[in-house]
Design an enzyme around this catalytic site. Sequence first.
Site, PDB file in Angstrom:
ATOM      1  CB  CYS A 181      -0.932   0.099   1.199  1.00 48.21           C
ATOM      2  SG  CYS A 181      -2.063  -1.282   1.355  1.00 48.21           S
ATOM      3  CE  LYS A 208      12.337 -10.528 -12.117  1.00 46.75           C
ATOM      4  NZ  LYS A 208      13.144 -10.158 -10.997  1.00 46.75           N
ATOM      5  CG  HIS A 268      18.241 -36.382 -10.563  1.00 48.96           C
ATOM      6  ND1 HIS A 268      18.637 -37.684 -10.409  1.00 48.96           N
ATOM      7  CD2 HIS A 268      19.371 -35.655 -10.733  1.00 48.96           C
ATOM      8  CE1 HIS A 268      19.962 -37.747 -10.463  1.00 48.96           C
ATOM      9  NE2 HIS A 268      20.429 -36.521 -10.668  1.00 48.96           N
ATOM     10  CD  GLU A 298       8.699 -10.861 -10.743  1.00 48.45           C
ATOM     11  OE1 GLU A 298       8.111 -10.454  -9.738  1.00 48.45           O
ATOM     12  OE2 GLU A 298       9.925 -10.767 -10.896  1.00 48.45           O
ATOM     13  CE  LYS A 348      10.726  -2.495  -6.865  1.00 46.35           C
ATOM     14  NZ  LYS A 348      11.259  -3.585  -7.676  1.00 46.35           N
ATOM     15  CD  GLU A 353      15.891 -12.510 -10.548  1.00 43.93           C
ATOM     16  OE1 GLU A 353      15.403 -13.124  -9.596  1.00 43.93           O
ATOM     17  OE2 GLU A 353      15.494 -11.383 -10.894  1.00 43.93           O
ATOM     18  CG  ASN A 398       1.886   0.479   4.119  1.00 45.97           C
ATOM     19  OD1 ASN A 398       1.585  -0.665   3.958  1.00 45.97           O
ATOM     20  ND2 ASN A 398       3.092   0.867   3.928  1.00 45.97           N
ATOM     21  N   GLY A 399      -0.149  -1.260   6.407  1.00 46.34           N
ATOM     22  CA  GLY A 399       0.266  -2.168   7.479  1.00 46.34           C
ATOM     23  C   GLY A 399      -0.878  -3.098   7.841  1.00 46.34           C
ATOM     24  NE  ARG A 433       4.509   1.664  -0.388  1.00 50.09           N
ATOM     25  CZ  ARG A 433       5.539   1.273   0.338  1.00 50.09           C
ATOM     26  NH1 ARG A 433       6.762   1.444  -0.130  1.00 50.09           N
ATOM     27  NH2 ARG A 433       5.378   0.722   1.516  1.00 50.09           N
ATOM     28  CD1 TRP A 435      -0.574  -6.017  -3.670  1.00 55.62           C
ATOM     29  CD2 TRP A 435      -0.583  -6.758  -1.558  1.00 55.62           C
ATOM     30  NE1 TRP A 435      -0.286  -7.357  -3.689  1.00 55.62           N
ATOM     31  CE2 TRP A 435      -0.277  -7.838  -2.420  1.00 55.62           C
ATOM     32  CE3 TRP A 435      -0.648  -6.997  -0.200  1.00 55.62           C
ATOM     33  CZ2 TRP A 435      -0.036  -9.121  -1.943  1.00 55.62           C
ATOM     34  CZ3 TRP A 435      -0.411  -8.276   0.270  1.00 55.62           C
ATOM     35  CH2 TRP A 435      -0.099  -9.329  -0.601  1.00 55.62           C
TER      36      TRP A 435
HETATM   37  C1  F6R Z   1      10.789 -10.152  -7.925  1.00 53.85           C
HETATM   38  C2  F6R Z   1      10.747  -9.256  -6.794  1.00 53.85           C
HETATM   39  C3  F6R Z   1      10.496  -9.825  -5.445  1.00 53.85           C
HETATM   40  C4  F6R Z   1      11.400  -9.156  -4.404  1.00 53.85           C
HETATM   41  C5  F6R Z   1      11.038  -9.625  -3.000  1.00 53.85           C
HETATM   42  C6  F6R Z   1      11.954  -9.056  -1.954  1.00 53.85           C
HETATM   43  O1  F6R Z   1      11.055  -9.472  -9.096  1.00 53.85           O
HETATM   44  O2  F6R Z   1      10.903  -8.080  -6.937  1.00 53.85           O
HETATM   45  O3  F6R Z   1      10.672 -11.205  -5.431  1.00 53.85           O
HETATM   46  O4  F6R Z   1      12.729  -9.446  -4.696  1.00 53.85           O
HETATM   47  O5  F6R Z   1       9.718  -9.251  -2.711  1.00 53.85           O
HETATM   48  O6  F6R Z   1      11.907  -7.673  -1.918  1.00 53.85           O
HETATM   49  P1  F6R Z   1      13.049  -6.806  -1.291  1.00 53.85           P
HETATM   50  O7  F6R Z   1      14.281  -7.011  -2.077  1.00 53.85           O
HETATM   51  O8  F6R Z   1      12.544  -5.403  -1.371  1.00 53.85           O
HETATM   52  O9  F6R Z   1      13.222  -7.280   0.124  1.00 53.85           O
END
Ligand code: F6R
Length: 612
Positions: free
Chosen positions: A2, A489, A508, A492, A607, A485, A99-100, A27, A73
């Site tokens: 949020c 990507k 396996h 998501e 995010k 990774e 937010n929280g 966010r 969110w």
């Molecule tokens: C994927 C992504 C998330 C963050 C994860 C941790 O692209 O962005 O998987 O890496 O939520 O977030 P941080 O790094 O802010 O602790």
Amino acid sequence: MCGIVAYLGDRQAYPILIKGLHRLEYRGYDSSGIAIINGNLNLYKRKGKVSELEAFVEGKDVSGTIGIAHTRWATHGQPNDENAHPHFSQNKELSIIHNGIIENYNSLKEELMKRGHIFDSETDTEVLIHLIEDVQKNETLELSEAVRVALNQVVGAYAIVVISQNDNQRLIAAKKGSPLVIGIGENEFLIASDATPIIEYTRKVIYLEDEEMAILERGKEPEIKSISNIVRTPYIHELTMNLDSIEKGGYEHFMLKEIFEQPHSISESMRGRLRPGEGIISLGGITQYKNKIKNAKRIVMIACGTSWHAALVGEYLFEELTRIPVEVEYASEFRYRNPIITEDDVVIAISQSGETADTLAAIKLAKEKGALILGICNVVGSSIPRETHAGSYTHAGPEIGVASTKAFTSQVTLLTMMALMLAHEKGTISDSHHQQLITELSNIPTKIEAVLKTAPLVKEIAEKYKNSRNALYLGRGINFPVALEGALKLKEISYIHAEGYPAAEMKHGPIALIDEEMPVVVIAPKKGNYDKVVSNIQEVKARKGKIIAVVTEGDTEVRNMADHVIEIPDTEELLVPLIATIPLQLLSYYIAIMRGCNVDQPRNLAKSVTVE
Ligand code: F6R
């Protein structure tokens, strides 16, 4: 998650609040809303993105110089109009953004209902503003005092701003666990979840500490106190970020801009720290603890998501260079399993946002057990750097696209520098190898520039696989986390199911998935276990899988086997992840765009994950 934003000053609040919401939309984007005082308290909210709120308020009264706004969110309750913030109190004279999570909201709600309160939403936030009104009435308190008393009854995390229809002179804000920044301009105050909505108006900011509240009144200095009523003298920070860094700068999406920014963001991570001419790496933030770290019996890295992948690369780097055993933990698992941590351990927490709730909780746990805690974070002034004993910022600049790209390569750059610095101090690396790696690290930004030139080729490959339903990513050794990774990507942002595996593990189980429909992305640089990777590629080809290989420039062996190759410049084996990640980011980006996905705001994600 949020995003919250608030304004009090001489200008019209609405345009500032809406712009702020757009900046904070990363966010969360389930719903958004706004409340502005203009005699009345006008409150408008809508399910969906901020643009839907803008369309909804067209023609309505949004005038006024004090207001609050929120982009959500969803945690408690569905993403619908009712659950959107801001929320009213019972008498509709007070309004709140939050937010929280208020953990004890159920018991508070029951009590309030017994006293006649009726709730319009399923949210914990509405309970809090009803509680504030209840406290204010019962104890005939002025608003800031009622907020303070109510917060003492609350268990959970919050960054809140409260306004009252009867007082267009004051904003009341408070924080615990969730981020909150206060901007102090000329005759105006701004409040936001991060500095991006503020930077356009002022560089002077206060970061509230946990359990602190701020009373911001027109024409007066900000008043800061703890929720136990102890007056605090605020420290005013000067923001260093610039406006360009939070705008798209001609790119179609933040994600693409951030992918292309990597030569610069990595250079920024190294600036003033990596000095190849002198053969020195100097990380001021951890110098004080250098001896403790190099003599650590064990290093534990904790993180989530992409940052966890960076930690896995870090494991290879630290073990190879410093010979200190490393364990990498998901913060969310670590915190709930009574982990064995002692005073001899060094914990490195990695987080782009510096706000991830699980990482923060894991840090607190490890700290209680006496370990030294270091942080690698991007967002300056965020909660994790303030909770750790020491650390280094990645200085990658604001990352707005929800999918992490430049933050990952900057985290890996920082981990590389840390490992090299410690290895040199410890004597586990020769002077010449140290110098060689330092020099090569300084060349990485230029090499990434070369990789970025493959974008048109990657786009052609994306066109061929945009309708795939699954994908496999394979890598060995230090490139295994790169495979993880790459898969993350893709899933998501394009919603294609993808898995990353150590290449040799494929036989396996996952090999059963391979058929002529299955794209298999293999990281196959001419380093380390190259021959073994070549064998893995043959195993895929024998089952008619489609190979997209990331290879070292000039490679012919894999080229003859693969369906597509993307060449990357040659580099030291330990530095390959920094380069090999780039084409995988581009591949996900183009596939997602071709599928019509919103790459900057993928569905269900946010995010900054400030809930468990
Ligand atoms: C994927 C992504 C998330 C963050 C994860 C941790 O692209 O962005 O998987 O890496 O939520 O977030 P941080 O790094 O802010 O602790």
